[in-house]
Write a protein that holds these residues in place. Structure first.
Motif, PDB file in Angstrom:
ATOM      1  N   SER A  60       0.793  -1.236   0.000  1.00  0.00           N
ATOM      2  CA  SER A  60       0.000   0.000   0.000  1.00  0.00           C
ATOM      3  C   SER A  60       0.823   1.282   0.000  1.00  0.00           C
ATOM      4  O   SER A  60       0.491   2.245   0.691  1.00  0.00           O
ATOM      5  CB  SER A  60      -0.984   0.002   1.178  1.00  0.00           C
ATOM      6  OG  SER A  60      -2.069  -0.839   0.893  1.00  0.00           O
ATOM      7  N   PRO A  61       1.900   1.340  -0.811  1.00  0.00           N
ATOM      8  CA  PRO A  61       2.573   2.632  -0.951  1.00  0.00           C
ATOM      9  C   PRO A  61       1.663   3.571  -1.743  1.00  0.00           C
ATOM     10  O   PRO A  61       0.784   3.119  -2.472  1.00  0.00           O
ATOM     11  CB  PRO A  61       3.836   2.288  -1.750  1.00  0.00           C
ATOM     12  CG  PRO A  61       3.402   1.141  -2.611  1.00  0.00           C
ATOM     13  CD  PRO A  61       2.453   0.342  -1.736  1.00  0.00           C
ATOM     14  N   SER A  62       1.892   4.869  -1.586  1.00  0.00           N
ATOM     15  CA  SER A  62       1.063   5.818  -2.340  1.00  0.00           C
ATOM     16  C   SER A  62       1.865   7.059  -2.683  1.00  0.00           C
ATOM     17  O   SER A  62       2.848   7.381  -2.018  1.00  0.00           O
ATOM     18  CB  SER A  62      -0.179   6.218  -1.531  1.00  0.00           C
ATOM     19  OG  SER A  62       0.207   6.948  -0.376  1.00  0.00           O
ATOM     20  N   GLY A  63       1.431   7.741  -3.733  1.00  0.00           N
ATOM     21  CA  GLY A  63       2.075   8.975  -4.151  1.00  0.00           C
ATOM     22  C   GLY A  63       3.415   8.716  -4.817  1.00  0.00           C
ATOM     23  O   GLY A  63       3.676   7.633  -5.356  1.00  0.00           O
ATOM     24  N   THR A  64       4.278   9.708  -4.768  1.00  0.00           N
ATOM     25  CA  THR A  64       5.621   9.585  -5.337  1.00  0.00           C
ATOM     26  C   THR A  64       6.511   8.951  -4.273  1.00  0.00           C
ATOM     27  O   THR A  64       6.817   9.577  -3.257  1.00  0.00           O
ATOM     28  CB  THR A  64       6.165  10.962  -5.750  1.00  0.00           C
ATOM     29  OG1 THR A  64       5.263  11.520  -6.714  1.00  0.00           O
ATOM     30  CG2 THR A  64       7.554  10.840  -6.352  1.00  0.00           C
ATOM     31  N   ILE A  65       6.900   7.710  -4.491  1.00  0.00           N
ATOM     32  CA  ILE A  65       7.612   6.953  -3.456  1.00  0.00           C
ATOM     33  C   ILE A  65       9.117   6.906  -3.687  1.00  0.00           C
ATOM     34  O   ILE A  65       9.861   6.529  -2.786  1.00  0.00           O
ATOM     35  CB  ILE A  65       7.035   5.531  -3.312  1.00  0.00           C
ATOM     36  CG1 ILE A  65       6.996   4.809  -4.664  1.00  0.00           C
ATOM     37  CG2 ILE A  65       5.646   5.603  -2.691  1.00  0.00           C
ATOM     38  CD1 ILE A  65       6.484   3.380  -4.613  1.00  0.00           C
ATOM     39  N   PHE A  66       9.559   7.282  -4.887  1.00  0.00           N
ATOM     40  CA  PHE A  66      10.996   7.334  -5.166  1.00  0.00           C
ATOM     41  C   PHE A  66      11.437   8.771  -5.318  1.00  0.00           C
ATOM     42  O   PHE A  66      10.719   9.611  -5.863  1.00  0.00           O
ATOM     43  CB  PHE A  66      11.330   6.514  -6.412  1.00  0.00           C
ATOM     44  CG  PHE A  66      11.069   5.055  -6.218  1.00  0.00           C
ATOM     45  CD1 PHE A  66      11.862   4.302  -5.372  1.00  0.00           C
ATOM     46  CD2 PHE A  66      10.016   4.431  -6.856  1.00  0.00           C
ATOM     47  CE1 PHE A  66      11.616   2.970  -5.154  1.00  0.00           C
ATOM     48  CE2 PHE A  66       9.756   3.088  -6.657  1.00  0.00           C
ATOM     49  CZ  PHE A  66      10.560   2.352  -5.796  1.00  0.00           C
ATOM     50  N   GLU A  67      12.641   9.054  -4.847  1.00  0.00           N
ATOM     51  CA  GLU A  67      13.159  10.418  -4.835  1.00  0.00           C
ATOM     52  C   GLU A  67      14.088  10.705  -6.006  1.00  0.00           C
ATOM     53  O   GLU A  67      14.300  11.866  -6.350  1.00  0.00           O
ATOM     54  CB  GLU A  67      13.883  10.659  -3.508  1.00  0.00           C
ATOM     55  CG  GLU A  67      12.941  10.523  -2.316  1.00  0.00           C
ATOM     56  CD  GLU A  67      13.634  10.071  -1.041  1.00  0.00           C
ATOM     57  OE1 GLU A  67      14.882  10.072  -0.994  1.00  0.00           O
ATOM     58  OE2 GLU A  67      12.910   9.705  -0.107  1.00  0.00           O
ATOM     59  N   THR A  68      14.641   9.646  -6.612  1.00  0.00           N
ATOM     60  CA  THR A  68      15.623   9.856  -7.685  1.00  0.00           C
ATOM     61  C   THR A  68      15.378   8.890  -8.835  1.00  0.00           C
ATOM     62  O   THR A  68      14.792   7.811  -8.655  1.00  0.00           O
ATOM     63  CB  THR A  68      17.060   9.633  -7.170  1.00  0.00           C
ATOM     64  OG1 THR A  68      17.236   8.240  -6.861  1.00  0.00           O
ATOM     65  CG2 THR A  68      17.366  10.480  -5.936  1.00  0.00           C
ATOM     66  N   ASP A  69      15.873   9.267  -9.997  1.00  0.00           N
ATOM     67  CA  ASP A  69      15.807   8.367 -11.150  1.00  0.00           C
ATOM     68  C   ASP A  69      16.667   7.131 -10.920  1.00  0.00           C
ATOM     69  O   ASP A  69      16.359   6.061 -11.444  1.00  0.00           O
ATOM     70  CB  ASP A  69      16.251   9.097 -12.417  1.00  0.00           C
ATOM     71  CG  ASP A  69      15.222  10.105 -12.888  1.00  0.00           C
ATOM     72  OD1 ASP A  69      14.037  10.004 -12.481  1.00  0.00           O
ATOM     73  OD2 ASP A  69      15.597  11.009 -13.668  1.00  0.00           O
ATOM     74  N   ALA A  70      17.745   7.257 -10.137  1.00  0.00           N
ATOM     75  CA  ALA A  70      18.599   6.099  -9.843  1.00  0.00           C
ATOM     76  C   ALA A  70      17.833   5.052  -9.050  1.00  0.00           C
ATOM     77  O   ALA A  70      17.996   3.842  -9.283  1.00  0.00           O
ATOM     78  CB  ALA A  70      19.851   6.543  -9.078  1.00  0.00           C
ATOM     79  N   GLN A  71      16.977   5.457  -8.120  1.00  0.00           N
ATOM     80  CA  GLN A  71      16.151   4.506  -7.364  1.00  0.00           C
ATOM     81  C   GLN A  71      15.173   3.802  -8.299  1.00  0.00           C
ATOM     82  O   GLN A  71      14.989   2.582  -8.214  1.00  0.00           O
ATOM     83  CB  GLN A  71      15.406   5.233  -6.243  1.00  0.00           C
ATOM     84  CG  GLN A  71      16.323   5.759  -5.158  1.00  0.00           C
ATOM     85  CD  GLN A  71      15.640   6.767  -4.246  1.00  0.00           C
ATOM     86  OE1 GLN A  71      14.531   7.256  -4.526  1.00  0.00           O
ATOM     87  NE2 GLN A  71      16.299   7.088  -3.144  1.00  0.00           N
ATOM     88  N   ARG A  72      14.568   4.562  -9.191  1.00  0.00           N
ATOM     89  CA  ARG A  72      13.637   3.970 -10.159  1.00  0.00           C
ATOM     90  C   ARG A  72      14.377   2.982 -11.074  1.00  0.00           C
ATOM     91  O   ARG A  72      13.888   1.893 -11.350  1.00  0.00           O
ATOM     92  CB  ARG A  72      12.959   5.065 -10.976  1.00  0.00           C
ATOM     93  CG  ARG A  72      11.977   5.895 -10.179  1.00  0.00           C
ATOM     94  CD  ARG A  72      11.314   6.988 -11.030  1.00  0.00           C
ATOM     95  NE  ARG A  72      10.456   7.799 -10.205  1.00  0.00           N
ATOM     96  CZ  ARG A  72      10.828   8.925  -9.600  1.00  0.00           C
ATOM     97  NH1 ARG A  72      12.065   9.381  -9.752  1.00  0.00           N
ATOM     98  NH2 ARG A  72       9.985   9.595  -8.849  1.00  0.00           N
TER      99      ARG A  72
END
Length: 194
Positions: A60-72
């Motif tokens: 149940s994560p929601s919204g923008t959960i990653f802070e960087t393109d490297a995490q994605r």
């Protein structure tokens, strides 16, 4: 010992069921001999950390959960290379602007009527997630609707009978749990879990 990562970061709506869900996944994992790590820290998403895990559960994560393109990029590489992914309930509401995440989950949340009981139909009783279930049962939950029919991209395991509750708008065969592959990764999603 195989390990499982449970990720439940929220920047949008936060479900009260998250702590109970983390406890349940941890208990099930322990019973299967898995080490379970629970986090809301997106910094866990790099190639070195993710290589420790056999699978991950997005609880149940929601919204923008990653802070960087490297995490994605780390998540995408992990799944495409064969890592397992499980999305639970609000996982379909996260990262709405990232196309790969939509492919990973298999469907994008649109809306839901108020939580209420409805009849769940098992469409594939041979899958490990459904083999223990009867052909149908009644459950109270939020009956998620999606921006389009995931059935076109995924193998549907469960659907909800819209004639058994008020406010359904996806029509007959409304999918609520499915599995599919993304690259070499095996992916599972359930809208259940409110």
């Amino acid at each position: 010992m195989p390990s499982l990562l449970v990720f439940s970061k929220t920047t949008g709506y936060r479900h009260e069921s998250i702590p109970a869900g983390v406890a349940a996944v941890s208990e099930i994992g322990a019973g299967l001999g898995l080490t379970v790590d629970a986090t809301e820290d997106a910094d866990m998403f790099d190639a070195v950390n993710l290589s420790r895990y056999a699978a991950m559960v997005f609880l149940s994560p929601s919204g923008t959960i990653f802070e960087t393109d490297a995490q994605r990029a780390a998540l995408e590489s992990y799944v495409v290379s064969g890592g397992g992914f499980v999305g639970i309930h609000a996982a379909s509401t996260a990262e709405s602007d990232w196309p790969f995440y939509g492919e990973l989950v298999g469907g994008r949340f649109k809306s839901h009527p108020p939580a209420q009981p409805a009849t769940v139909i098992v469409e594939d009783g041979s899958h490990p997630s459904t083999a223990h279930l009867g052909s149908s049962w009644t459950l109270a939950d939020e009956w998620y609707e999606f921006t389009d029919d995931p059935r076109l991209r995924v193998h549907v395991l469960l659907s909800v009978d819209e004639s058994t509750y008020e406010g359904g708008a996806m029509g007959q065969g409304h999918p609520i749990a499915w599995q599919h592959t993304v690259g070499a990764g095996r992916c599972f999603y359930t809208a259940l879990g409110h």
